[in-house]
Scaffold this active site. Structure first.
Site, PDB file in Angstrom:
ATOM      1  CD  GLU A   1     -28.616   1.884  93.924  1.00 29.48           C
ATOM      2  OE1 GLU A   1     -28.626   0.771  94.482  1.00 29.48           O
ATOM      3  OE2 GLU A   1     -29.529   2.716  94.080  1.00 29.48           O
ATOM      4  CG  ASP A   2     -29.070   5.623  91.475  1.00 27.28           C
ATOM      5  OD1 ASP A   2     -30.012   4.974  91.972  1.00 27.28           O
ATOM      6  OD2 ASP A   2     -28.526   6.576  92.057  1.00 27.28           O
TER       7      ASP A   2
ATOM      8  NE  ARG B   1     -33.337   7.312  89.365  1.00 27.56           N
ATOM      9  CZ  ARG B   1     -32.991   6.803  90.559  1.00 27.56           C
ATOM     10  NH1 ARG B   1     -31.995   7.280  91.267  1.00 27.56           N
ATOM     11  NH2 ARG B   1     -33.633   5.750  91.015  1.00 27.56           N
TER      12      ARG B   1
ATOM     13  CE  LYS C   1     -27.890   3.300  96.922  1.00 32.62           C
ATOM     14  NZ  LYS C   1     -29.206   3.250  97.515  1.00 32.62           N
TER      15      LYS C   1
ATOM     16  CG  ASP D   1     -31.074  -0.325  96.090  1.00 33.35           C
ATOM     17  OD1 ASP D   1     -31.807  -0.851  96.950  1.00 33.35           O
ATOM     18  OD2 ASP D   1     -30.478   0.754  96.257  1.00 33.35           O
ATOM     19  CG  ASP D   2     -32.532   2.724  92.138  1.00 31.97           C
ATOM     20  OD1 ASP D   2     -32.472   3.512  93.089  1.00 31.97           O
ATOM     21  OD2 ASP D   2     -31.539   2.383  91.472  1.00 31.97           O
TER      22      ASP D   2
ATOM     23  CG  ASN E   1     -32.947  10.179  98.157  1.00 22.89           C
ATOM     24  OD1 ASN E   1     -33.321  10.689  99.192  1.00 22.89           O
ATOM     25  ND2 ASN E   1     -33.009   8.866  97.929  1.00 22.89           N
TER      26      ASN E   1
ATOM     27  CE1 TYR F   1     -24.883   6.329  99.029  1.00 23.99           C
ATOM     28  CE2 TYR F   1     -27.126   6.470  99.861  1.00 23.99           C
ATOM     29  CZ  TYR F   1     -26.251   6.192  98.841  1.00 23.99           C
ATOM     30  OH  TYR F   1     -26.726   5.802  97.619  1.00 23.99           O
TER      31      TYR F   1
HETATM   32  N1  LIG Z   1     -35.990   6.846  99.064  1.00 28.23           N
HETATM   33  C1  LIG Z   1     -35.553   5.868  98.314  1.00 28.23           C
HETATM   34  O1  LIG Z   1     -35.169   4.794  98.823  1.00 28.23           O
HETATM   35  C2  LIG Z   1     -35.537   6.016  96.823  1.00 28.23           C
HETATM   36  C3  LIG Z   1     -35.387   4.886  96.025  1.00 28.23           C
HETATM   37  C4  LIG Z   1     -35.400   5.012  94.630  1.00 28.23           C
HETATM   38  C5  LIG Z   1     -35.550   6.260  94.062  1.00 28.23           C
HETATM   39  N2  LIG Z   1     -35.657   7.336  94.886  1.00 28.23           N
HETATM   40  C6  LIG Z   1     -35.793   8.672  94.309  1.00 28.23           C
HETATM   41  O2  LIG Z   1     -36.958   8.734  93.520  1.00 28.23           O
HETATM   42  C7  LIG Z   1     -36.791   9.706  92.511  1.00 28.23           C
HETATM   43  C8  LIG Z   1     -37.317   9.139  91.201  1.00 28.23           C
HETATM   44  O3  LIG Z   1     -36.539   8.032  90.791  1.00 28.23           O
HETATM   45  P1  LIG Z   1     -36.977   7.198  89.485  1.00 28.23           P
HETATM   46  O4  LIG Z   1     -35.910   6.254  89.148  1.00 28.23           O
HETATM   47  O5  LIG Z   1     -38.334   6.654  89.672  1.00 28.23           O
HETATM   48  O6  LIG Z   1     -36.976   8.392  88.434  1.00 28.23           O
HETATM   49  P2  LIG Z   1     -37.750   8.549  87.098  1.00 28.23           P
HETATM   50  O7  LIG Z   1     -37.208   9.768  86.450  1.00 28.23           O
HETATM   51  O8  LIG Z   1     -37.766   7.266  86.346  1.00 28.23           O
HETATM   52  O9  LIG Z   1     -39.247   8.801  87.546  1.00 28.23           O
HETATM   53  C9  LIG Z   1     -39.722  10.022  87.970  1.00 28.23           C
HETATM   54  C10 LIG Z   1     -41.205  10.046  87.743  1.00 28.23           C
HETATM   55  O10 LIG Z   1     -41.692  11.261  88.276  1.00 28.23           O
HETATM   56  C11 LIG Z   1     -42.671  11.768  87.401  1.00 28.23           C
HETATM   57  N3  LIG Z   1     -42.782  13.229  87.533  1.00 28.23           N
HETATM   58  C12 LIG Z   1     -41.973  14.182  87.030  1.00 28.23           C
HETATM   59  N4  LIG Z   1     -42.468  15.393  87.319  1.00 28.23           N
HETATM   60  C13 LIG Z   1     -43.576  15.192  88.032  1.00 28.23           C
HETATM   61  C14 LIG Z   1     -44.535  16.062  88.596  1.00 28.23           C
HETATM   62  N5  LIG Z   1     -44.423  17.391  88.476  1.00 28.23           N
HETATM   63  N6  LIG Z   1     -45.576  15.526  89.254  1.00 28.23           N
HETATM   64  C15 LIG Z   1     -45.704  14.181  89.387  1.00 28.23           C
HETATM   65  N7  LIG Z   1     -44.824  13.315  88.855  1.00 28.23           N
HETATM   66  C16 LIG Z   1     -43.777  13.817  88.191  1.00 28.23           C
HETATM   67  C17 LIG Z   1     -42.225  11.381  86.020  1.00 28.23           C
HETATM   68  O11 LIG Z   1     -43.330  11.339  85.153  1.00 28.23           O
HETATM   69  C18 LIG Z   1     -41.618  10.010  86.281  1.00 28.23           C
HETATM   70  O12 LIG Z   1     -42.584   9.025  86.117  1.00 28.23           O
HETATM   71  C19 LIG Z   1     -35.323  10.107  92.528  1.00 28.23           C
HETATM   72  O13 LIG Z   1     -35.195  11.358  93.172  1.00 28.23           O
HETATM   73  C20 LIG Z   1     -34.657   9.059  93.379  1.00 28.23           C
HETATM   74  O14 LIG Z   1     -33.594   9.577  94.120  1.00 28.23           O
HETATM   75  C21 LIG Z   1     -35.672   7.236  96.226  1.00 28.23           C
HETATM   76  O1  LIG Z   2     -29.469   6.287  97.007  1.00 25.32           O
HETATM   77  C1  LIG Z   2     -30.396   6.478  97.795  1.00 25.32           C
HETATM   78  O2  LIG Z   2     -30.235   7.130  98.854  1.00 25.32           O
HETATM   79  C2  LIG Z   2     -31.754   5.882  97.560  1.00 25.32           C
HETATM   80  C3  LIG Z   2     -32.076   5.458  96.181  1.00 25.32           C
HETATM   81  O3  LIG Z   2     -31.337   4.346  95.762  1.00 25.32           O
HETATM   82  C4  LIG Z   2     -32.052   6.545  95.161  1.00 25.32           C
HETATM   83  O4  LIG Z   2     -31.721   6.250  94.023  1.00 25.32           O
HETATM   84  O5  LIG Z   2     -32.433   7.669  95.489  1.00 25.32           O
HETATM   85 MG   LIG Z   3     -30.718   4.337  93.798  1.00 24.79          MG
END
Ligand SMILES: NC(=O)c1ccc[n+]([C@@H]2O[C@H](COP(=O)([O-])OP(=O)(O)OC[C@H]3O[C@@H](n4cnc5c(N)ncnc54)[C@H](O)[C@@H]3O)[C@@H](O)[C@H]2O)c1
Ligand SMILES: O=C(O)C[C@H](O)C(=O)O
Ligand SMILES: [Mg+2]
Length: 587
Positions: free
Chosen positions: A238-239, A149, A167, A261-262, A428, A96
């Protein structure tokens, strides 16, 4: 005693029924319906096609796992490479994150055959009839994206369907949802990715994204259409870009069986990690409200952005704050005081009340200027300054900025007042991780907790010591949330059900594992943790009087189940990937 034995009799009768219910599903599968396999696994499945037609049908195709006798019987000889693989070997090739991201980026070039449904802005007014083009009468799970996204890769338009497919693969693998009953959906409302808009091979609508009421009308129509055809389906969002994620969640969550999910899955997974970090210090979970937490990646993306921007980070902050407040007595004062445990940094630095055009969802976490001046900080302070001054217990990244936890930031974290600082680089795919475990362990020290969204190998610390690299990914929650909701028959996914899921994950690892720095299960335990999470969700749904039952099991029968019986109920309803023998029969 009399009561107890009566209860036992009732329960075992019910259990028998749950088992025979499972067999009934299997029997339906065997009698020629479009079945892939059964949990009993030994009876053959009748197919009405052979040769290349079978290989093109994902519900029957076993790929390299067709045995030689089957290849002969079904005219498959020569149509597959000669080596027969076991399903275990095929599972070895299952991947994945981060591969799914690459697939999405290259989707238009890789496309061979469709998988899932595509609804586009051009289909307005047609969706209610379009849903009947899907061949399955039963759909349990839909994962839907608008591709805006995808992981940390931005707007990938129609190519984002890879995420919905990935997913749902996890739903099959982790939750045992029957693969015939999943439906990946892409809602193509255009893309703002200029490269895709100009790419002659791009498969989606080559126009800018719909916005405002027009956008909402498309999503509304889609929701109405799928719930009309499959009233019991669960829809996982999702996303979606943060601009829409929270608004759509608020719009639909009381009316439909859906969750994001996010926003919600991620919040629970991060919360479990934060509680794990407390336990890993040898402290009781109740010490959580004393943790100082710096979150990088919440708040608005642009300096002048007025729209609400509910990023994954905001979801985590709200969940953590509420949990702290509950631990402190659940009063308004507790809620207010919990706020001061967080420092939020976005693309423009530390968020304070002095910030102009502050994002409404981030506002509750904006620090008071006087307060942070005492800490030697100012509005917009850089992450490295915040970490140096605050000396946090936890540094959590959801910024989508690879390498954000630079050498300087990690050096600063060495000054943490915690006996075991925790670093969560949750973005990610791999290249977007805020730092790698090697960087974290080598710079901050051996005695840290490390979690990342994408998988990394453990780090060899020398002398037989291992630095554990935990995968802090919402995959440990969403399959159990979906399965638990399905089996409870609840019409909504309540906050309580989500909280129960998170608490279950937080308590899953043993004390010994946690002290070794292992705060999340390994992927090899994903079925087990999913079963536990699903059971916790069902239990909560029953307690909240939301459980309406599933198939032949009605609400009253669900209410009679004890915890072990709920687990058995979950296990009995998990589909297992065992290939049945296929036997051809003319139509
Ligand atoms: N591990 C997980 O389960 C999981 C779950 C959801 C999202 N994610 C990851 O989280 C990331 C963000 O997702 P999102 O939907 O919140 O995106 P998003 O674009 O809505 O949010 C990103 C945030 O990061 C901030 N940002 C950008 N540059 C920055 C910097 N230099 N310093 C500090 N903050 C900064 C932005 O201001 C924004 O608020 C993605 O890479 C996604 O893959 C991981
Ligand atoms: O897809 C993933 O691995 C986690 C999360 O939903 C993401 O958007 O990064
Ligand atoms: Mg996601």
């Amino acid at each position: 005693m009399g009561n107890f034995s009566h209860q036992m009799r009732v329960s075992s009768a019910l259990l028998k029924r749950l088992r025979s219910h499972q067999r009934a599903i299997a029997a339906v599968n065997v009698d020629g319906s479009r079945s892939f396999t059964t949990t009993e696994g030994h009876r053959p499945t009748i197919v009405h096609k052979r040769s290349i037609d079978i290989l093109h049908d994902p519900w029957f195709n076993k790929g390299t796992a067709f045995s030689m006798t089957e290849r002969d019987r079904l005219d498959l000889r020569g149509l597959l490479p000669p080596n027969v693989m076991s399903s275990e070997q095929q599972i070895e090739r299952f991947i994945y994150t981060p591969t799914v991201g690459l697939v999405c980026q290259k989707y238009s070039g890789l496309f061979r055959r469709p998988r899932g449904m595509y609804f586009s802005a051009e289909d307005r007014g047609e969706m209610m009839s379009m849903v009947y083009n899907w061949p399955a009468d039963q759909v349990d799970m839909i994962v839907v994206t608008d591709g805006s996204r995808i992981l940390g890769l931005g707007d990938l338009g129609v190519q984002g369907i890879g995420i919905a497919i990935g997913k749902l693969d996890l739903y099959v693998a982790a939750a045992g949802i029957n693969p015939q009953r999943v439906l990946p959906v892409m809602i193509d409302v255009g893309t703002n990715n200029e490269k895709l808009l100009e790419d002659p091979l791009y498969l989606g609508l080559q126009e800018h994204r719909l916005d405002g009421e027009e956008y909402i009308a498309v999503i509304d129509e889609f929701m109405e259409a799928v719930f009309t055809r499959w009233p019991h389906v669960i829809v996982q969002f999702e996303d979606f870009q943060s601009k829409w994620a929270f608004k759509l969640l608020q719009r639909y969550r009381n009316e439909y069986r859906m969750f994001n999910d996010d926003v919600q899955g991620t919040a629970g997974v991060a919360l479990a990690g934060l509680l794990g970090a407390v336990r890993a210090q040898g402290r009781p979970m109740i010490d959580f409200p004393k943790m100082k937490i710096v979150v990088a990646g919440a708040g608005s993306k642009l300096i002048s952005h007025w729209d609400s921007d509910y990023s994954a980070g905001i979801g985590v902050l709200n969940a953590a704050r509420k949990t702290m407040a509950r631990m402190l007595g659940d009063t308004d004062i507790a809620f207010e005081s919990a706020r001061s445990q967080f420092w939020v940094v976005d693309a423009n630095g530390l968020i304070t009340e002095a910030r102009e055009n502050i994002d409404p969802d981030a506002r509750p976490f904006a620090r008071k200027v006087k307060e942070i001046e005492r800490q030697g900080l100012t509005e917009g302070a850089k992450l490295v300054e915040v970490v140096s001054q605050v000396k946090p217990d936890v540094l959590l990244g959801l910024s989508a900025v690879g390498g954000l936890f630079s050498k300087e930031v990690l050096e600063a974290l060495k000054g943490s007042t915690s006996t075991r600082p925790a670093i969560f680089a949750m973005s990610n795919p791999t290249k977007n991780a805020e730092c790698t475990p090697e960087e974290a362990f080598s710079i901050v020290g051996d005695n840290i907790i490390f979690g990342s969204g994408s998988p990394f190998n453990n780090v060899d610390l020398g002398n037989g010591h291992v630095g554990h690299s935990n995968q802090a990914n919402n995959m440990f929650l969403f399959p159990g949330i979906g399965l638990g909701t399905l089996l409870s028959g609840s019409k909504v996914v309540s906050d309580g059900m989500l909280q129960a899921a998170a608490e279950c994950l937080a308590a899953y690892m043993t004390e010994e594992e946690v002290l070794q720095g292992i705060i999340y299960p390994s992927i090899s335990r994903i079925r087990d943790i999913t079963k536990e999470v699903a059971a916790a969700v069902i239990k909560e749904a029953i307690e909240e009087d939301l459980a309406e039952g599933y198939r032949e099991i009605d609400a009253r029968e669900l209410q009679k189940l004890n915890e072990d019986e709920i687990r058995t109920y979950v296990m009995n309803n998990m589909w297992s990937p065992e290939y049945p023998t296929l036997v051809y029969k003319r139509d």
